[in-house]
Design a protein around this motif. Structure first.
Motif, PDB file in Angstrom:
ATOM      1  N   VAL A  32       7.499  -7.765  -9.800  1.00  0.00           N
ATOM      2  CA  VAL A  32       8.084  -7.822 -11.391  1.00  0.00           C
ATOM      3  C   VAL A  32       8.216  -6.508 -11.686  1.00  0.00           C
ATOM      4  N   GLN A  33       8.174  -5.520 -11.031  1.00  0.00           N
ATOM      5  CA  GLN A  33       8.944  -4.173 -11.271  1.00  0.00           C
ATOM      6  C   GLN A  33       9.911  -3.930  -9.920  1.00  0.00           C
ATOM      7  N   ASP A  34      10.340  -2.596  -9.941  1.00  0.00           N
ATOM      8  CA  ASP A  34      11.137  -2.203  -8.778  1.00  0.00           C
ATOM      9  C   ASP A  34      10.276  -1.820  -7.600  1.00  0.00           C
ATOM     10  N   LEU A  82       0.639  -1.275   0.049  1.00  0.00           N
ATOM     11  CA  LEU A  82      -0.147  -0.133  -0.010  1.00  0.00           C
ATOM     12  C   LEU A  82       0.843   1.173   0.143  1.00  0.00           C
ATOM     13  N   ASP A  83       2.041   1.206   0.910  1.00  0.00           N
ATOM     14  CA  ASP A  83       2.818   2.180   0.777  1.00  0.00           C
ATOM     15  C   ASP A  83       3.587   2.533  -0.667  1.00  0.00           C
ATOM     16  N   TYR A  84       4.016   1.505  -1.173  1.00  0.00           N
ATOM     17  CA  TYR A  84       4.699   1.802  -2.532  1.00  0.00           C
ATOM     18  C   TYR A  84       3.767   1.935  -3.918  1.00  0.00           C
ATOM     19  N   TYR A  85       2.572   1.324  -3.656  1.00  0.00           N
ATOM     20  CA  TYR A  85       1.609   1.349  -4.701  1.00  0.00           C
ATOM     21  C   TYR A  85       0.897   3.056  -4.559  1.00  0.00           C
ATOM     22  N   TYR A  86       1.332   3.511  -3.447  1.00  0.00           N
ATOM     23  CA  TYR A  86       0.314   4.604  -3.023  1.00  0.00           C
ATOM     24  C   TYR A  86      -1.253   4.228  -3.236  1.00  0.00           C
ATOM     25  N   GLY A  87      -1.541   3.398  -2.665  1.00  0.00           N
ATOM     26  CA  GLY A  87      -2.992   3.121  -2.667  1.00  0.00           C
ATOM     27  C   GLY A  87      -3.159   1.570  -2.930  1.00  0.00           C
ATOM     28  N   GLN A  88      -4.633   1.481  -2.841  1.00  0.00           N
ATOM     29  CA  GLN A  88      -4.965   0.200  -2.757  1.00  0.00           C
ATOM     30  C   GLN A  88      -5.053  -0.480  -4.414  1.00  0.00           C
ATOM     31  N   GLY A  89      -4.833  -1.881  -4.584  1.00  0.00           N
ATOM     32  CA  GLY A  89      -4.895  -2.171  -5.983  1.00  0.00           C
ATOM     33  C   GLY A  89      -4.521  -3.666  -6.120  1.00  0.00           C
ATOM     34  N   VAL A  90      -4.223  -4.345  -7.299  1.00  0.00           N
ATOM     35  CA  VAL A  90      -4.031  -5.675  -7.527  1.00  0.00           C
ATOM     36  C   VAL A  90      -2.306  -5.933  -7.058  1.00  0.00           C
ATOM     37  N   GLN A  91      -2.492  -6.900  -5.944  1.00  0.00           N
ATOM     38  CA  GLN A  91      -1.281  -7.471  -5.421  1.00  0.00           C
ATOM     39  C   GLN A  91      -0.431  -8.619  -6.172  1.00  0.00           C
ATOM     40  N   HIS A  92      -1.629  -9.578  -6.572  1.00  0.00           N
ATOM     41  CA  HIS A  92      -0.905 -10.877  -7.495  1.00  0.00           C
ATOM     42  C   HIS A  92      -2.219 -11.279  -7.982  1.00  0.00           C
ATOM     43  N   ILE A  93      -1.605 -11.931  -9.597  1.00  0.00           N
ATOM     44  CA  ILE A  93      -2.337 -12.421 -10.230  1.00  0.00           C
ATOM     45  C   ILE A  93      -1.989 -13.894 -10.308  1.00  0.00           C
ATOM     46  N   ALA A  94      -2.958 -15.086 -10.179  1.00  0.00           N
ATOM     47  CA  ALA A  94      -2.368 -16.428 -10.147  1.00  0.00           C
ATOM     48  C   ALA A  94      -2.831 -16.981 -11.455  1.00  0.00           C
ATOM     49  N   LEU A  95      -1.874 -17.732 -12.121  1.00  0.00           N
ATOM     50  CA  LEU A  95      -2.044 -18.297 -13.353  1.00  0.00           C
ATOM     51  C   LEU A  95      -1.864 -19.935 -13.244  1.00  0.00           C
ATOM     52  N   ASN A  96      -3.117 -20.495 -13.881  1.00  0.00           N
ATOM     53  CA  ASN A  96      -2.955 -21.994 -13.806  1.00  0.00           C
ATOM     54  C   ASN A  96      -2.068 -22.700 -14.870  1.00  0.00           C
ATOM     55  N   THR A  97      -1.400 -23.956 -14.405  1.00  0.00           N
ATOM     56  CA  THR A  97      -0.714 -24.627 -15.399  1.00  0.00           C
ATOM     57  C   THR A  97      -0.919 -25.958 -15.086  1.00  0.00           C
ATOM     58  N   ALA A  98      -1.006 -27.048 -16.039  1.00  0.00           N
ATOM     59  CA  ALA A  98      -1.129 -28.101 -15.948  1.00  0.00           C
ATOM     60  C   ALA A  98       0.044 -29.149 -15.626  1.00  0.00           C
ATOM     61  N   ASN A  99       1.143 -28.286 -15.681  1.00  0.00           N
ATOM     62  CA  ASN A  99       2.558 -29.025 -15.003  1.00  0.00           C
ATOM     63  C   ASN A  99       3.376 -28.046 -14.377  1.00  0.00           C
ATOM     64  N   ILE A 100       3.369 -27.801 -13.098  1.00  0.00           N
ATOM     65  CA  ILE A 100       3.909 -27.060 -12.568  1.00  0.00           C
ATOM     66  C   ILE A 100       5.461 -26.898 -12.521  1.00  0.00           C
ATOM     67  N   TYR A 155       3.374 -12.438  -9.390  1.00  0.00           N
ATOM     68  CA  TYR A 155       2.647 -13.376  -9.709  1.00  0.00           C
ATOM     69  C   TYR A 155       2.799 -15.096  -9.112  1.00  0.00           C
ATOM     70  N   GLU A 156       1.463 -15.782  -9.118  1.00  0.00           N
ATOM     71  CA  GLU A 156       1.504 -16.933  -8.500  1.00  0.00           C
ATOM     72  C   GLU A 156       1.436 -17.900  -9.589  1.00  0.00           C
ATOM     73  N   VAL A 157       2.213 -19.022  -9.660  1.00  0.00           N
ATOM     74  CA  VAL A 157       1.869 -20.093 -10.456  1.00  0.00           C
ATOM     75  C   VAL A 157       1.010 -21.255  -9.760  1.00  0.00           C
ATOM     76  N   ILE A 158      -0.064 -21.724 -10.225  1.00  0.00           N
ATOM     77  CA  ILE A 158      -0.737 -22.582  -9.350  1.00  0.00           C
ATOM     78  C   ILE A 158      -1.121 -23.858 -10.166  1.00  0.00           C
ATOM     79  N   GLN A 159      -1.165 -24.913  -9.666  1.00  0.00           N
ATOM     80  CA  GLN A 159      -1.717 -26.371 -10.348  1.00  0.00           C
ATOM     81  C   GLN A 159      -2.641 -26.870  -9.197  1.00  0.00           C
ATOM     82  N   ARG A 160      -3.939 -27.145  -9.612  1.00  0.00           N
ATOM     83  CA  ARG A 160      -4.739 -27.698  -8.734  1.00  0.00           C
ATOM     84  C   ARG A 160      -5.041 -29.159  -8.893  1.00  0.00           C
TER      85      ARG A 160
END
Ligand code: FE2
Length: 363
Positions: free
Chosen positions: A322-324, A242-260, A330-335
């Protein structure tokens, strides 16, 4: 069950506002394995902004930069750094979605706006979400083009896919005391339901903690955990964001894979940094989850986390930001049956995140 007044077909895309979309597109291509599929900019007659559409499996990212300092994108980047501007959901009827959301309290950012070209009619509409983030509704049932009017297809190969198949969930960080406000907003404005709730007792270490609620769309197609910081001895990971983004926002995006395993090996080969997981995590993991048929040595070697619940288990791993600025990652996830989010891993995750935070002098 009451009627779903805002049925969601799925994620359409995520749009990022970045300082240099050309270089960001190169990063998402060469390291994350996305293929550039469409572009707009000076060459296509847009004198305000450049946008690159990047695709992998069903995951579609749009990277946008401004050509001048007065553009909304430039101001967004000056304040927040690179980050997510829009979470776009595909719906059947944008006009109705905006009308329903507005009647339930949404602030409309862009009313339903049809655009036409030789491929048909494409409709978008936008409502405000946390901070400067927006939800965008997209209607493409009468559109046959590659992405949207104004974009030109790119015939580029892109580098080899790393196996990302779809967006699993998108997480927002909000201010202390605002998680319940936003959970209620999802319920009332979008008709979503509360799937899970984690308190600071579930997710805490000696130093920092968070509380989280998971909201999902009517058919469970899209899931949105909301985090707020909880009191800890030192600054929590959420507060740092919150301090570095100077506000609320998206923290992470989780992407599915079939073979982590394959995905993580490939990403490591391409120099993606992941959070380091303490070795003790793996001793503890064996006691916690028992034998599920995965290769412990391989999990530990690659730094993959495992969590189990009544429905099954999941494998997951988190990248470094993924930026300074220590903001989006990101999260990589296999369910394997589990519909959870790795609650049992949060504590182990926090320990390792705090190690990184201490190195940055922010703990
Ligand atoms: Fe997650």
């Amino acid at each position: 069950m009451s009627e779903d007044f805002l049925p969601v077909k799925g994620y359409d895309h995520i749009e990022f506002y970045v300082g240099n979309a050309k270089q960001a597109a190169h990063f998402y291509d060469k390291t994350f394995g996305f293929t550039p599929v469409a572009k707009m900019g000076l060459e296509t007659g847009n004198r305000q902004k450049a946008s690159y559409v990047m695709q992998q499996g069903k995951v579609r990212f749009v990277l946008s930069s401004a050509y001048g300092p007065d553009h909304e994108i430039a101001r967004h980047c000056a304040l927040h750094g690179d980050g997510v501007k829009a979470i776009a959901l595909e719906v059947n009827d944008v006009e109705k979605s905006i009308r329903e959301a507005k009647s339930r309290g949404a602030t409309v950012f862009l009313p339903a706006s049809p655009q036409e070209d030789e491929h048909g009619t494409f409709v978008t509409g936008e409502i405000r979400y946390a901070g400067d983030t927006i939800f965008r509704f997209v209607e493409r049932k009468n559109y046959r083009g590659s992405f949207a009017p104004g974009y030109q297809p790119i015939n580029a190969h892109g580098s080899e896919s790393v196996g990302f198949a779809a967006i699993d969930h998108v997480v927002t960080n909000v201010y202390l005391g605002e998680m319940n406000y936003w959970a209620k907003w999802y319920e009332e404005v979008l008709g979503f339901t509360n799937l899970a709730h984690f308190t600071d007792k579930d997710i805490s270490t000696e130093y920092s903690a968070l509380m989280s609620k998971v909201m999902e769309s009517g058919k469970g197609k899209c899931k949105f955990p909301i985090n707020e910081p909880a009191e800890g001895k030192k600054k929590s990971q959420i507060e740092e964001y919150l301090d570095y983004y100077y506000g609320q926002g998206v923290q992470h995006i989780a992407l599915n894979t079939a073979n982590i395993y394959d995905t993580v090996v490939e990403l490591r080969n391409r120099d993606i940094d992941f959070l380091r997981i303490p070795d003790t995590y793996y001793d503890y993991m064996k006691d916690r989850v028992g034998d599920v048929g995965e290769d412990w040595g391989k999990l530990q070697e690659l730094g993959i986390l495992l969590d189990k619940d009544d429905d099954g288990y999941l494998l997951q791993i988190f990248t470094a930001p993924v930026q300074d600025r220590p903001t989006l990652f990101y999260e990589v996830i296999q369910r394997h049956g589990s519909k959870g989010f790795g609650i049992g891993n949060f504590k182990a995750l926090f320990v390792s995140i705090e190690e990184e935070q201490a190195l940055r002098g922010n703990l």
